[in-house]
Scaffold this active site. Structure first.
Site, PDB file in Angstrom:
ATOM      1  N   HIS A   1      -1.420 -11.881   2.246  1.00 31.99           N
ATOM      2  CA  HIS A   1      -2.664 -11.220   2.661  1.00 31.99           C
ATOM      3  C   HIS A   1      -2.340 -10.608   4.009  1.00 31.99           C
ATOM      4  CE1 HIS A   1      -6.802 -10.369   3.682  1.00 31.99           C
ATOM      5  NE2 HIS A   1      -6.522 -10.853   4.878  1.00 31.99           N
TER       6      HIS A   1
ATOM      7  N   CYS B   1      -5.620  -5.862   0.070  1.00 36.56           N
ATOM      8  CA  CYS B   1      -5.511  -5.874   1.531  1.00 36.56           C
ATOM      9  C   CYS B   1      -4.208  -5.242   2.022  1.00 36.56           C
ATOM     10  CB  CYS B   1      -5.636  -7.299   2.060  1.00 36.56           C
ATOM     11  SG  CYS B   1      -4.395  -8.414   1.351  1.00 36.56           S
TER      12      CYS B   1
END
Length: 187
Positions: free
Chosen positions: A15, A87
Site C-alpha cells: 500500500h 493506491c
C-alpha cells in the site's frame, strides 16, 4: 504461501502513499489527505519502506487542486480496483505530477505478475471481491467519496520529512511482512 499458490514470490502486498507538505496523500475509499503518521496510527500497518523520490517546487495549493481533480476523475471510491486502479497507481501519478518520476515499477507490476501466473486468473474474482472491503477499511469508506477530503487533527511529524520532500511510503499488508518483523524482533 504465494509461491505455492501463484508460482511467483510475493514478499509483500504494498500500500503506497505520497508524503509531501507534512501530509500523506493516498487512495483508499477515495483520495485521502492526513498528517504524516496518521495512516499508520489508524490502520495498524507499519511502514515497510520509505523511498525519498526528490523535492518538488510546486506549492501545496497546486498539488491539492490536482488531487481533487484526479480524485474526481479517476480515484473515487467507486473507481477502486485492487488489481487495476489502486493506491499504487495513485501514488505513481502523484509522484509523476510532483517530480516527473514515478514509484518503483516492480510495485506497479505486481498485480500483472499475479494475473499472469497459472492461478492468477482463477483467483481474480476473489481478489477483486476482497479489494473493496480492504479499500474501505484502510481509508474512510465509501462516505469519503461524497465528503471533502479528511483533515484530522495534526500529529507530530516524523523528523525525516523535508518540508517539500516527496516520500513514497510503502506499507506491507501481508502476513509474510509481519513474520519478518517478528523474526527480526526475536533475533
Amino acid at each position: 504461501m504465494a509461491q505455492v499458490l501463484l508460482g511467483i514470490d510475493v514478499e509483500i502486498i504494498p500500500h503506497t502513499g505520497v508524503g509531501v507538505f507534512g501530509r500523506e496523500y493516498y487512495f483508499s475509499g477515495g483520495v485521502q489527505r492526513e498528517p504524516l503518521g496518521a495512516f499508520t496510527a489508524h490502520s495498524g500497518l507499519p511502514v515497510h519502506q520509505t523511498l525519498e523520490l526528490g523535492r518538488t517546487s510546486l506549492p501545496r495549493e497546486v498539488f491539492d487542486e490536482y488531487c481533487d481533480e484526479v480524485g474526481a476523475a479517476r480515484f473515487s471510491a467507486d473507481a477502486y480496483s485492487l488489481l487495476e486502479n489502486n493506491c499504487n497507481h495513485f501514488s505513481n501519478e502523484c509522484a509523476q505530477f510532483l517530480l516527473g518520476v514515478g514509484i518503483p515499477q516492480h510495485i506497479l507490476d505486481l498485480p500483472r505478475a499475479v494475473l499472469a501466473s497459472p492461478m492468477g486468473q482463477m483467483l481474480r474474482p476473489l481478489l477483486e471481491a476482497m479489494g473493496r472491503p480492504l479499500n474501505a477499511s484502510l481509508g474512510h469508506g465509501d462516505a469519503a467519496a461524497a465528503a471533502p477530503p479528511t483533515q484530522p487533527s495534526p500529529l507530530p511529524q516524523p523528523p525525516y520529512t523535508p518540508p517539500a520532500g516527496v516520500l513514497a511510503a510503502v506499507r506491507a499488508e501481508e502476513e509474510a511482512a509481519a513474520a519478518a518483523r517478528s523474526a527480526a524482533g526475536a533475533g
